[in-house]
Design a protein around this motif. Structure first.
Motif, mmCIF file in Angstrom:
data_model
loop_
_atom_site.group_PDB
_atom_site.id
_atom_site.type_symbol
_atom_site.label_atom_id
_atom_site.label_comp_id
_atom_site.label_asym_id
_atom_site.label_seq_id
_atom_site.Cartn_x
_atom_site.Cartn_y
_atom_site.Cartn_z
ATOM 1 N N UNK A 275 -17.989 0.355 5.533
ATOM 2 C CA UNK A 275 -19.268 1.000 5.275
ATOM 3 C C UNK A 275 -20.027 0.460 4.053
ATOM 4 N N UNK A 276 -20.941 1.137 4.007
ATOM 5 C CA UNK A 276 -21.842 0.529 3.038
ATOM 6 C C UNK A 276 -21.468 0.634 1.273
ATOM 7 N N UNK A 277 -20.607 1.573 1.291
ATOM 8 C CA UNK A 277 -19.821 1.719 -0.371
ATOM 9 C C UNK A 277 -18.572 1.198 -0.214
ATOM 10 N N UNK A 278 -17.904 0.267 0.820
ATOM 11 C CA UNK A 278 -16.721 -0.201 0.470
ATOM 12 C C UNK A 278 -15.968 -0.448 1.982
ATOM 13 N N UNK A 279 -14.562 -0.239 1.917
ATOM 14 C CA UNK A 279 -14.017 -0.489 3.126
ATOM 15 C C UNK A 279 -12.676 0.031 3.280
ATOM 16 N N UNK A 280 -11.910 -0.180 4.381
ATOM 17 C CA UNK A 280 -10.766 0.575 4.501
ATOM 18 C C UNK A 280 -9.859 -0.769 4.699
ATOM 19 N N UNK A 281 -8.686 -0.660 3.817
ATOM 20 C CA UNK A 281 -7.672 -1.590 3.532
ATOM 21 C C UNK A 281 -6.350 -1.453 4.187
ATOM 22 N N UNK A 282 -5.885 -2.401 4.740
ATOM 23 C CA UNK A 282 -4.537 -2.089 5.371
ATOM 24 C C UNK A 282 -3.698 -3.509 5.363
ATOM 25 N N UNK A 283 -2.191 -3.234 5.115
ATOM 26 C CA UNK A 283 -1.307 -3.962 5.357
ATOM 27 C C UNK A 283 -0.226 -3.412 6.127
ATOM 28 N N UNK B 119 0.714 -1.061 0.005
ATOM 29 C CA UNK B 119 0.142 0.019 0.041
ATOM 30 C C UNK B 119 0.647 1.239 -0.101
ATOM 31 N N UNK B 120 2.078 1.174 0.752
ATOM 32 C CA UNK B 120 2.833 2.379 0.820
ATOM 33 C C UNK B 120 3.329 2.584 -0.688
ATOM 34 N N UNK B 121 3.700 1.583 -1.291
ATOM 35 C CA UNK B 121 4.346 1.838 -2.684
ATOM 36 C C UNK B 121 3.126 2.330 -3.594
ATOM 37 N N UNK B 122 1.860 1.818 -3.433
ATOM 38 C CA UNK B 122 0.971 2.398 -4.405
ATOM 39 C C UNK B 122 0.605 3.800 -4.179
ATOM 40 N N UNK B 123 0.685 4.308 -2.690
ATOM 41 C CA UNK B 123 0.312 5.844 -2.321
ATOM 42 C C UNK B 123 1.708 6.756 -2.838
ATOM 43 N N UNK C 113 2.231 -1.896 5.699
ATOM 44 C CA UNK C 113 3.160 -0.579 5.383
ATOM 45 C C UNK C 113 1.814 0.593 5.341
ATOM 46 N N UNK C 114 0.736 0.429 5.538
ATOM 47 C CA UNK C 114 -0.328 1.595 5.567
ATOM 48 C C UNK C 114 -1.650 1.050 5.140
ATOM 49 N N UNK C 115 -2.560 2.298 4.912
ATOM 50 C CA UNK C 115 -3.913 2.068 4.802
ATOM 51 C C UNK C 115 -4.256 2.800 3.492
ATOM 52 N N UNK C 116 -5.404 2.123 2.996
ATOM 53 C CA UNK C 116 -6.014 2.595 1.804
ATOM 54 C C UNK C 116 -7.495 2.421 1.864
#
Length: 918
Positions: free
Chosen positions: A376-384, A354-358, A386-389
């Motif tokens: 939430x109703x439209x998606x989610x918070x993704x983490x590994x 995730x950090x590389x993508x950011x 290295x970071x969050x997205x």
């Protein structure tokens, strides 16, 4: 002589260019450590058949790069370099139009491994601005288009398409689909460029990057690989309040305003370069895109997408009024063009953290061994590690795994509200593993902190305090101490939304992940993916009902007077309410004032013990409301129900959950409910205790839908349940309703299909998604009452439409092969009668019902619809709409039915009732 001179001159230019190439091309020899990037600006050049030197393009890259040209004789001024550079090309004379493809490759090293990125330049050599080959496909978007209510039709619902084929080419199979794409006619007058093309309305319309317009199944000519696509376009980035619109370039030098892609299977897409070759009047442009197929195919698909409004011009302070739009028209595919050969190879997606993508920014990526952190109703918070997205707006059919699930994510990213996020088209694959999720301690955000966040958004776990203000689909927080910022709870899920509704207007403390900041006409917002919410101000709780109370739950004990009115429910869907089973009305009604959507009586939880009403501590910020029952003169067991200076009413006749407070008194008739409590009925609706997830006092037009009736509490000496005292005055015979609802009450055994019985959580809104009448696997499926049903070209109406919350939307079409359809796939044995309730602003519905002994819903519509003449329709009013009740009685024994919408225009269906014999 002229040709000889031209050849000598060109040879001299080539020699000079060759001398330039023999010099050092590099700005250095050091290899680039890191993920390389490379861009070429512009991405397309044009030059005449006479040839010569092109203008220079800018190569932007931090890495070492090289050039590959697919055409002999084309000489670049540099063949390689290191870092940014300008490159021009010497192009020899050509006898016919051709397209030259130049590939720029940049290489960098990540952990010692070389990674190469590429950018493409297209050089079109031609003396003609317009394609000269024979056309095999044309589409002018028809001659007229009408709004449905206040909305333009989506491309898949528009009935005016006019696909034309050239000599020997049949284009009758062409269809049009899209995401967010519509057909419009603004009423403006557009003139053509000479007689070359026309831009008469209507036109196809897309307005943002995730909109797509797709032309499907365009037939090709046998033995031909070279084609040229042409179209007209009008690009705006203009104020909605200004007239006329201000046109912007369709494809500026960067070529990033609009993408056009070709596919042979709708799986792999190859983007094609287009050039604006002529300016029309009133802001229209004419564009061409030559391309070559590597092998012969029968048909192709053409997609217009990735439109981004031109924001190069500074915007005024009221920028929220501005939007971009791309209008597209006059689509033509001709033979010839010598464009580049399309490569349909799907590139391997880089696997990054995730950090590389950011760090890389927008692009297409894959993340492995990540986990779902919050939803939430439209998606989610993704983490590994290295970071969050953010994962947002993933589209139809994407199920978000539970929090803690380990997943692999692959898709394209874009920037919204200042943060990079995965969006529509992203795939999520759960590995089956789960991990524990610990959010840690939330940062408490002050008002000044929230103001500062607007200019520097980041993903942050935080708590915001302020008053909750719910308006329609918006859950806003007036943040304590903030000067500019407001909080916005982004798309809470169903359970959280129900909890928030109970807190509307109260001071709250919301905890969750801040996921960006954006502005619109309502202010500047800090967006939150909420994980928890509690009420504040418990030290200043309102006074709760005190004293002793008598419970009234039979008609015999009910008289005019003051009461607290409650539902009684102890359990629903695994939730235990037995500790506080009496859900007392607060005097508030959910939904809007006109009851255009579901509206119930807002309740809080109490227990009744030893004559006392004791509030559930978690609900203590709210308070029960005292209501007054006023007797209606000369009508037994009939009352007006008043709260403050307003009267409770069911404002839409014989409709579920349409309660409101009105200045006009409404009569409520009290009867004993067979399951306990008192049923109150008015305007064809029955009020009582509902099996539901929240707001347990609800009204339904079928009394059997209620769990039981209402329970009333009145001050007095407690005595448990009140004694049943016979009324000394017998009830008079009931007076018939002078204007009965024409909807026939079902008799015997029946199944009802409506918004209240069908699980429509996965249905799309105001478009039909991927539903294809020729493909059974795309049909909607659901089960009601133990019977399986299937439907195609059905969806939910838009929230702004009058039908929202009342009816389901089905597409109409005069072409039998494209008509919406719905029916059963589990036999009823013997259908006795089918009643269909529809709504419309003006016109009577027109549809066919077919009944047969065998299953009949499928891709083929029956050639004969012999049952249609037996339909009988009656009309009544339903608020601002007309309500139509259509009754169908099969002439012979049948176990299956199907409904087809056989005319243009949508069908808005409130309920389908199937009565049958077991």
């Amino acid at each position: 002589m002229k040709n000889i001179f031209k050849t000598l001159l060109l040879s001299a230019v080539v020699l000079i260019a060759g001398a330039m190439v023999s010099c050092s091309d590099d700005n250095g020899t050091d290899s680039y450590e890191g993920m390389p990037t490379i861009e070429v600006e512009p991405t397309s050049l044009s030059i005449s058949l006479e040839g010569g030197e092109t203008e220079a393009v800018l190569v932007s890259t931090p890495a070492a790069w090289s050039i590959d040209v697919d055409t002999d004789g084309v000489i670049p001024s540099l063949t390689s370099g290191n870092g940014p550079a300008h490159v021009s090309f010497v192009v020899p004379e050509a006898d016919a139009m051709r397209t030259i493809k130049v590939t720029f490759s940049a290489t960098g090293y990540v952990y010692g491994y070389p990674i190469t990125k590429k950018a493409t330049l297209t050089i079109v050599q031609s003396d003609s601005e317009f394609p000269t080959g024979d056309f095999i496909y044309k589409e002018d978007c028809g001659t007229s288009v009408q709004k449905e209510g206040s909305y333009w039709p989506y491309v898949d619902a528009y009935q005016g398409w006019n696909p034309q084929g050239g000599e020997g080419v049949d284009q009758s199979g062409v269809t049009y689909t899209g995401s967010g794409a519509s057909v419009r006619n603004s009423g403006k007058s557009w003139a053509p460029v000479g007689a070359t093309y026309s831009t008469d309305a209507p036109y196809a319309y897309i307005s943002k990057a995730d909109n797509e317009f797709v032309i499907n199944d365009v037939a090709l000519k046998s033995g031909t690989l070279n084609y040229t696509l042409s179209f007209t376009a009008y690009n705006t980035y203009a104020s909605l309040n200004d007239s006329p619109y201000t046109p912007a370039a369709v494809a500026p030098a960067s070529g990033k305003n609009l993408s056009v892609s070709i596919s042979t299977d709708k799986e792999a897409w190859a983007e094609i370069a287009f050039s604006v070759v002529a300016d029309g009047t009133n802001g229209w442009y004419y564009a061409i895109a030559p391309f070559t197929l590597a092998s012969e195919v029968e048909k192709i698909y053409i997609k217009f997408h990735n439109y981004k409004a031109d924001t190069s011009t500074a915007l005024p302070s009221d920028a929220y009024k501005y939007q971009g739009s791309m209008r597209l028209d006059d689509f033509t595919l001709t033979v010839g063009g010598n464009g580049p050969v399309l490569d349909f190879t799907i590139p391997e997606t880089p696997v990054l953290t995730i950090s590389d993508i950011l760090a890389q920014g927008e692009g297409t990526y894959k993340v492995e061994n990540a986990r779902i952190y919050a939803t939430y109703a439209r998606g989610a918070l993704l983490t590994d590690a290295s970071g969050k997205m953010i994962l947002a707006y993933l589209g139809e059919g994407v199920n978000i795994p539970a929090v803690g699930s380990v997943v692999t994510v692959e898709g394209s990213t874009s920037t919204y509200a200042g943060l990079l996020q995965f969006g529509q088209g992203t795939t999520l694959t759960a590995t089956g593993e789960t991990v524990n999720v610990d959010y840690g301690t939330a940062v408490v955000m002050s008002g000044s902190d929230a103001d500062a966040y607007l200019s520097a958004p980041e993903i942050k776990y935080a708590t915001i305090s302020g008053s909750l203000n719910i308006s329609g689909y918006y859950y806003n927080i007036e943040i304590d101490g903030a000067t500019t910022a407001r909080g916005s709870i982004s798309y809470p899920d169903t359970e959280m939304a129900a909890k928030l509704v109970e807190m509307n207007g109260a001071p709250i403390k919301a905890t969750g992940f801040l996921i960006g900041a954006n502005s619109n006409q309502n202010g500047n917002f800090v967006n939150m993916m909420i994980t928890d919410v509690v009420k504040e101000g418990e030290a200043n709780l309102p006074d709760q009902p005190t004293g002793t109370f008598t419970k009234v739950s039979t008609v015999a004990a009910l008289t005019a007077g003051e009461y607290y009115m409650a539902a009684y429910i102890t359990e629903y869907d695994g939730n235990d309410y037995s500790a506080y089973p009496y859900h007392v009305w607060t005097g508030e009604v959910s939904g809007d004032a006109n009851a255009d959507a579901n509206a119930d009586l807002v309740t809080i939880d109490y227990k009744y013990a030893e004559g006392n009403l004791v509030v559930e501590p978690a609900d203590a910020i709210a308070v029960a409301a005292k209501v007054t029952f006023e007797a209606v003169a000369e009508k037994a067991n009939t009352y007006y129900i008043k709260v403050g200076d307003k009267y409770l009413a069911s404002v839409v006749a014989a409709k579920n959950r349409r309660l409101a407070l009105d200045t006009t008194a409404a009569e409520w008739v009290a009867t004993d409910n067979a399951n306990g409590g008192i049923t109150l009925s008015s305007n064809g609706a029955y009020l009582g205790s509902a099996n539901a997830s929240y707001n347990f006092l609800r009204s339904y037009y079928k009394e059997a839908t209620l769990k039981q009736g209402v329970v009333l509490f009145t001050p007095g000496e407690p005595s448990g349940d009140e004694p049943v005292t016979p009324d000394p005055t017998p009830d008079p015979e009931p007076t018939p309703d002078p204007t009965p609802d024409p909807t026939p009450e079902p008799t015997g055994t029946y199944v009802s299909l409506s918004l209240d019985t069908i699980d429509t959580s996965s249905w799309t809104v105001n478009n039909y998604g991927s539903q294809d009448v020729t493909n059974l696997s795309t049909y909607l499926t659901f089960n009601v009452g133990g019977f399986d049903f299937t439907a195609c070209k059905w969806c939910l109406p838009d929230a702004k439409k009058a039908y929202n919350g009342i009816a389901m939307q089905a597409q109409g079409n005069t072409d039998a092969a494209k008509q919406s359809r719905i029916g059963n796939t589990t036999s009823f044995g013997k259908i006795r009668k089918i009643t269909v309730i529809t709504y419309n602003e003006k016109y009577s519905p027109n549809f066919n019902i077919i009944a047969d002994a065998s299953q009949i819903v499928g891709v083929d519509v029956p050639a004969s619809m012999t049952n249609a003449e037996s339909l009988q329709t009656t009309e009544t009013t339903a608020g601002s709409l007309k309500k139509f009740t259509t009754v169908f009685t099969p002439s012979s024994d049948c176990g299956f039915f199907a409904i087809y919408k056989n005319t243009q225009g949508a069908l808005y269906t409130g309920e389908i009732i199937i009565e049958y014999d077991k």
